[in-house]
Design a protein around this motif. Structure first.
Motif, PDB file in Angstrom:
ATOM      1  N   CYS A   1       0.834  -1.208   0.000  1.00 52.79           N
ATOM      2  CA  CYS A   1       0.000   0.000   0.000  1.00 52.79           C
ATOM      3  C   CYS A   1       0.872   1.264   0.000  1.00 52.79           C
ATOM      4  CB  CYS A   1      -0.928   0.002   1.218  1.00 52.79           C
ATOM      5  SG  CYS A   1      -1.835   1.543   1.439  1.00 52.79           S
ATOM      6  N   ARG A   2       0.601   2.170  -0.928  1.00 53.75           N
ATOM      7  CA  ARG A   2       1.405   3.383  -1.047  1.00 53.75           C
ATOM      8  C   ARG A   2       1.233   4.289   0.172  1.00 53.75           C
ATOM      9  NH1 ARG A   2       0.053   6.089  -6.391  1.00 53.75           N
ATOM     10  NH2 ARG A   2       0.907   4.133  -7.196  1.00 53.75           N
ATOM     11  N   GLU A   3       0.083   4.172   0.796  1.00 55.40           N
ATOM     12  CA  GLU A   3      -0.227   5.041   1.924  1.00 55.40           C
ATOM     13  C   GLU A   3       0.393   4.532   3.232  1.00 55.40           C
ATOM     14  OE1 GLU A   3      -1.747   7.860   1.475  1.00 55.40           O
ATOM     15  OE2 GLU A   3      -1.770   8.417   3.600  1.00 55.40           O
ATOM     16  N   CYS A   4       0.148   3.226   3.546  1.00 51.19           N
ATOM     17  CA  CYS A   4       0.589   2.729   4.862  1.00 51.19           C
ATOM     18  C   CYS A   4       1.730   1.720   4.767  1.00 51.19           C
ATOM     19  CB  CYS A   4      -0.591   2.112   5.620  1.00 51.19           C
ATOM     20  SG  CYS A   4      -1.129   0.517   4.977  1.00 51.19           S
ATOM     21  N   GLY A   5       2.100   1.320   3.550  1.00 55.86           N
ATOM     22  CA  GLY A   5       3.254   0.439   3.381  1.00 55.86           C
ATOM     23  C   GLY A   5       2.996  -1.028   3.647  1.00 55.86           C
TER      24      GLY A   5
ATOM     25  N   THR B   1      -2.754  -1.029 -20.412  1.00 60.45           N
ATOM     26  CA  THR B   1      -1.969   0.047 -19.774  1.00 60.45           C
ATOM     27  C   THR B   1      -1.080  -0.462 -18.644  1.00 60.45           C
ATOM     28  OG1 THR B   1      -3.678   0.483 -18.120  1.00 60.45           O
ATOM     29  CG2 THR B   1      -3.869   1.663 -20.223  1.00 60.45           C
ATOM     30  N   THR B   2      -1.319  -1.698 -18.177  1.00 58.39           N
ATOM     31  CA  THR B   2      -0.681  -2.323 -17.005  1.00 58.39           C
ATOM     32  C   THR B   2      -0.950  -1.527 -15.721  1.00 58.39           C
ATOM     33  OG1 THR B   2       1.548  -1.314 -17.158  1.00 58.39           O
ATOM     34  CG2 THR B   2       1.156  -3.309 -18.457  1.00 58.39           C
ATOM     35  N   ASP B   3      -2.065  -0.814 -15.691  1.00 61.11           N
ATOM     36  CA  ASP B   3      -2.513  -0.154 -14.462  1.00 61.11           C
ATOM     37  C   ASP B   3      -3.178  -1.188 -13.553  1.00 61.11           C
ATOM     38  OD1 ASP B   3      -1.692   2.435 -14.745  1.00 61.11           O
ATOM     39  OD2 ASP B   3      -3.591   3.153 -15.643  1.00 61.11           O
ATOM     40  N   LEU B   4      -2.757  -1.184 -12.297  1.00 60.97           N
ATOM     41  CA  LEU B   4      -3.343  -2.103 -11.326  1.00 60.97           C
ATOM     42  C   LEU B   4      -3.990  -1.272 -10.216  1.00 60.97           C
ATOM     43  CD1 LEU B   4      -1.716  -5.244  -9.783  1.00 60.97           C
ATOM     44  CD2 LEU B   4      -2.560  -3.468  -8.282  1.00 60.97           C
ATOM     45  N   ALA B   5      -5.278  -1.473  -9.997  1.00 63.71           N
ATOM     46  CA  ALA B   5      -5.978  -0.735  -8.940  1.00 63.71           C
ATOM     47  C   ALA B   5      -6.151  -1.632  -7.731  1.00 63.71           C
ATOM     48  CB  ALA B   5      -7.345  -0.263  -9.437  1.00 63.71           C
ATOM     49  N   TYR B   6      -6.016  -1.051  -6.546  1.00 65.75           N
ATOM     50  CA  TYR B   6      -6.141  -1.849  -5.327  1.00 65.75           C
ATOM     51  C   TYR B   6      -6.770  -1.027  -4.220  1.00 65.75           C
ATOM     52  CZ  TYR B   6      -1.958   0.693  -3.731  1.00 65.75           C
ATOM     53  OH  TYR B   6      -1.072   1.678  -3.374  1.00 65.75           O
ATOM     54  N   THR B   7      -7.285  -1.747  -3.219  1.00 65.92           N
ATOM     55  CA  THR B   7      -7.724  -1.083  -1.995  1.00 65.92           C
ATOM     56  C   THR B   7      -6.943  -1.705  -0.844  1.00 65.92           C
ATOM     57  OG1 THR B   7      -9.470  -2.700  -1.620  1.00 65.92           O
ATOM     58  CG2 THR B   7     -10.080  -0.704  -2.819  1.00 65.92           C
ATOM     59  N   CYS B   8      -6.737  -0.914   0.205  1.00 67.94           N
ATOM     60  CA  CYS B   8      -6.001  -1.422   1.362  1.00 67.94           C
ATOM     61  C   CYS B   8      -6.983  -1.645   2.511  1.00 67.94           C
ATOM     62  CB  CYS B   8      -4.920  -0.426   1.760  1.00 67.94           C
ATOM     63  SG  CYS B   8      -4.055  -0.911   3.267  1.00 67.94           S
ATOM     64  N   THR B   9      -7.025  -2.855   3.023  1.00 67.31           N
ATOM     65  CA  THR B   9      -7.964  -3.154   4.100  1.00 67.31           C
ATOM     66  C   THR B   9      -7.498  -2.560   5.430  1.00 67.31           C
ATOM     67  OG1 THR B   9      -6.850  -5.258   4.441  1.00 67.31           O
ATOM     68  CG2 THR B   9      -8.826  -5.296   3.079  1.00 67.31           C
ATOM     69  N   ALA B  10      -6.209  -2.270   5.533  1.00 67.85           N
ATOM     70  CA  ALA B  10      -5.712  -1.722   6.798  1.00 67.85           C
ATOM     71  C   ALA B  10      -6.014  -0.230   6.946  1.00 67.85           C
ATOM     72  CB  ALA B  10      -4.208  -1.964   6.923  1.00 67.85           C
TER      73      ALA B  10
ATOM     74  N   GLY C   1      -7.600   1.722   4.256  1.00 67.64           N
ATOM     75  CA  GLY C   1      -8.704   2.189   3.431  1.00 67.64           C
ATOM     76  C   GLY C   1      -8.281   2.900   2.150  1.00 67.64           C
ATOM     77  N   PHE C   2      -6.968   3.017   1.956  1.00 67.95           N
ATOM     78  CA  PHE C   2      -6.472   3.695   0.751  1.00 67.95           C
ATOM     79  C   PHE C   2      -6.897   2.950  -0.517  1.00 67.95           C
ATOM     80  CE2 PHE C   2      -2.985   4.373  -2.361  1.00 67.95           C
ATOM     81  CZ  PHE C   2      -3.056   5.760  -2.482  1.00 67.95           C
ATOM     82  N   GLU C   3      -7.268   3.740  -1.524  1.00 65.84           N
ATOM     83  CA  GLU C   3      -7.556   3.172  -2.841  1.00 65.84           C
ATOM     84  C   GLU C   3      -6.581   3.796  -3.809  1.00 65.84           C
ATOM     85  OE1 GLU C   3     -11.649   3.598  -3.951  1.00 65.84           O
ATOM     86  OE2 GLU C   3     -12.380   2.784  -2.052  1.00 65.84           O
ATOM     87  N   GLY C   4      -5.793   2.960  -4.501  1.00 64.99           N
ATOM     88  CA  GLY C   4      -4.780   3.544  -5.379  1.00 64.99           C
ATOM     89  C   GLY C   4      -4.588   2.758  -6.652  1.00 64.99           C
ATOM     90  N   VAL C   5      -3.789   3.332  -7.526  1.00 66.51           N
ATOM     91  CA  VAL C   5      -3.440   2.683  -8.787  1.00 66.51           C
ATOM     92  C   VAL C   5      -1.914   2.691  -8.892  1.00 66.51           C
ATOM     93  CG1 VAL C   5      -3.571   2.806 -11.297  1.00 66.51           C
ATOM     94  CG2 VAL C   5      -5.571   3.427  -9.916  1.00 66.51           C
TER      95      VAL C   5
END
Ligand SMILES: [Zn+2]
Ligand SMILES: [Zn+2]
Length: 571
Positions: A215-219, A232-241, A243-247
């Motif tokens: 996770c880019r936010e909390c690591g 595009t090789t874009d990967l979207a994810y959410t972080c359960t710890a 709540g960050f949503e990123g690409v």
């Protein structure tokens, strides 16, 4: 370079190292000539590197050394799996470290605040031990490799081929897990459980996505892949710890890693690994080596390295660990009492599939005796056999030459018993050792063995087995001596010189009971004399060390010195 070096002249002994090196060279030949043969080890710096983990390093080291001796270009490549997630907070660490669970080991702070990270804290003592053991290796930090994008192409390939990967993985996943019966099976099962964690990486048909971003936010790696765009090789994810949503973009950003079972074969192909060992659990059906062997071929067109599975290494005797945590002794602990070549020898003399214990107790003395005897045998070229070969592998390396051993070899039992009796300084022990038949010029000539014997005696021998020299005479016992006893002590004190040396004092101690039976010092003892000797020796132990037995009496006498002996024997 031609690889004709595998043929051994007749009469040359062989062992498992010879065979593993043959396999590695054969593997390298298949991949093409003019390559540096790569022997790889890997370890996760998640905790103290214990004696079982040390087998990973030494197995590779010995094989690389054998290849080097044959004149072929070779490297020992070591991967630190410091990009692996921090799984749990061990006992003794501030519970607040639970906050770091899911972060790479290289991103978790050092609770002891002496290194840059958790990972570095556990790498450092092992590096020092390996240096003492003569193991040189090329180290790779997987954090650095991943972060630098070194695996970018391989990651894109794996992700593009995720359908094929899943086809291979699912074949093994359906197999029902057996109930573990051995330690190795339990470890294997634990590995499967860990993999199952790794496996669930995304939602829907992305559940088995082979790549997991941190996770880019909390690591943390508590991320779920929600979408992936193959174009595009874009990967979207959410972080359960958090709540960050990123690409993250797999072509341009390097924020995650392949799941373990894909990661291992990926590295075989990138690094060109020809030989890599693993715990025997790695080679069971469905385990990482078995699956990796298929994946490296299927996904990367590579060929799995030749493999040796090794068994458990434990510890025996009373183990006192100063540097390690977690209840398991480390290489540094063993090196406090064993000369580096002896520790190497424990690993090289056995087949990797044989489990063994490194003993910190009374076995240490026997081990040193065995090693010294083997050293004498190895000095005779006519006696070269597999045992001598193991001795040679243990005692020297191509780069360092012969590893440090004492210039003057004194049996460990002598050094430790003098250390025991005197509880004295190295200089004092050295002086006494000279008087018990081991002439040497300086204390240094006894090193590194002397220091290890001193450490073993004070730190590893239980207090109940230590020798305690009386501080004052046992006046009660001395006033209750019977006639024989009085006679023995009188004879002894009468003839004992002020300067004690081993040979004359040995003759005197054994001879006193002869004298009192009317025999000469040189005479063969009669049955009566033998019985007297037993009684006499016990009396001496009672009076000197308040026990019925102890170190050899002549050594004890020399170690104590004439004045001390006299005072305790009522002279
Ligand atoms: Zn530290
Ligand atoms: Zn997060």
């Amino acid at each position: 370079m031609a690889r004709g070096g595998t043929a051994s002249p007749k009469q040359t002994p062989t062992d498992w190292v010879t065979r593993a090196a043959d396999d590695a060279i054969r593997h390298a030949e298949r991949l093409g000539t003019d390559r540096v043969i790569t022997c790889a080890s890997g370890a996760s710096p998640s905790g103290p590197i214990h004696l079982g983990n040390l087998r990973e390093f030494l197995t590779v080291h010995f094989v690389a050394e054998e290849i080097r001796r044959r004149g072929l270009p070779v490297r020992h490549l070591h991967s630190w799996d410091d990009y692996d997630r921090f799984r749990k907070v061990p006992a003794g660490v501030d519970p607040s470290w639970a906050d770091h669970i899911g972060r790479p080991l290289s991103a978790v702070p050092d609770p002891w605040a002496c290194h840059a990270s958790w990972a570095e804290h556990f790498k450092a003592p092992l590096r020092a031990a390996l240096a003492e053991l003569g193991v040189e290796m090329e180290e790779v930090s997987q954090t650095e490799r991943y972060r630098a994008g070194a695996y970018r192409d391989q990651i894109l390939t794996a992700v593009a081929q995720r359908g094929n990967i899943e086809r291979v993985m699912s074949r093994y996943r359906t197999k029902s897990a057996p109930v573990p019966e051995t330690e190795e099976e339990a470890a294997s099962l634990a590995e499967s459980v860990a993999d199952a964690e790794d496996d669930s990486t995304g939602v829907g048909d992305l559940a088995r996505f082979p790549y997991k971003p941190y996770c880019r936010e909390c690591g943390r790696d508590t991320t779920t892949v929600t979408s992936y765009d193959d174009e595009t090789t874009d990967l979207a994810y959410t972080c359960t710890a958090c709540g960050f949503e990123g690409v993250t973009n797999l072509s341009t950003q390097h924020e995650g890693k392949l799941v373990w079972k894909v990661d291992w074969p990926m590295r075989w192909s990138v690094e060109g690994v020809d030989f890599e060992p693993g715990g025997v659990d790695h080679a069971t059906p469905g385990s990482s080596y078995t699956v990796g062997k298929e994946l490296v071929k299927e996904i990367y067109g590579g060929r799995a390295p030749s493999f040796v599975g090794y068994s458990f290494v434990g510890a025996g005797g009373q183990v006192k660990m100063s540097s390690s945590r977690g209840g398991v002794p480390t290489a540094a602990d063993a090196l406090k009492i064993l000369e580096a070549p002896i520790l190497r020898w424990l690993y090289v003399r056995r087949q990797p599939k044989q489990a063994f214990n490194v003993d910190f107790g009374a076995e240490v003395v026997r081990l040193y005796d065995e090693w010294d005897a083997l050293g004498r045998k190895a000095a005779d070229p006519a006696k070269r056999d597999p045992h001598v070969l193991a001795f040679e592998r243990a005692s020297s390396t191509a780069a360092a030459g012969v590893l440090p051993t004492p210039p003057v070899v004194v049996p460990f039992r002598v050094l430790s018993s003098v250390a025991d009796v005197t509880a004295g300084s190295a200089e004092q022990i050295s002086r006494i050792v000279s008087h018990v038949g081991h002439e040497h010029a300086t204390v240094e000539e006894l090193e590194p063995r002397l220091t290890k014997a001193m450490t073993w005696t004070t730190e590893f021998v239980p207090a109940s087995e230590r020798t305690t020299v009386r501080s004052s005479p046992d006046t009660e016992r001395l006033s209750a001596l019977d006639e024989d006893e009085q006679l023995w002590l009188a004879q002894l004190l009468d003839r004992m010189p002020d300067e004690l040396d081993l040979a004359p004092i040995t003759e005197l101690i054994y001879g006193v009971p002869k004298l009192t039976r009317g025999l000469g010092l040189d005479d063969v003892p009669t049955e009566q004399v033998k019985a007297d000797q037993k009684q006499f020796f016990r009396l001496l132990y009672n009076l000197l060390v308040d026990a019925d037995r102890g170190p050899r009496l002549p050594t004890l006498f020399v170690a104590l010195g004439a004045a001390k002996v006299r005072s305790l024997l009522g002279g």
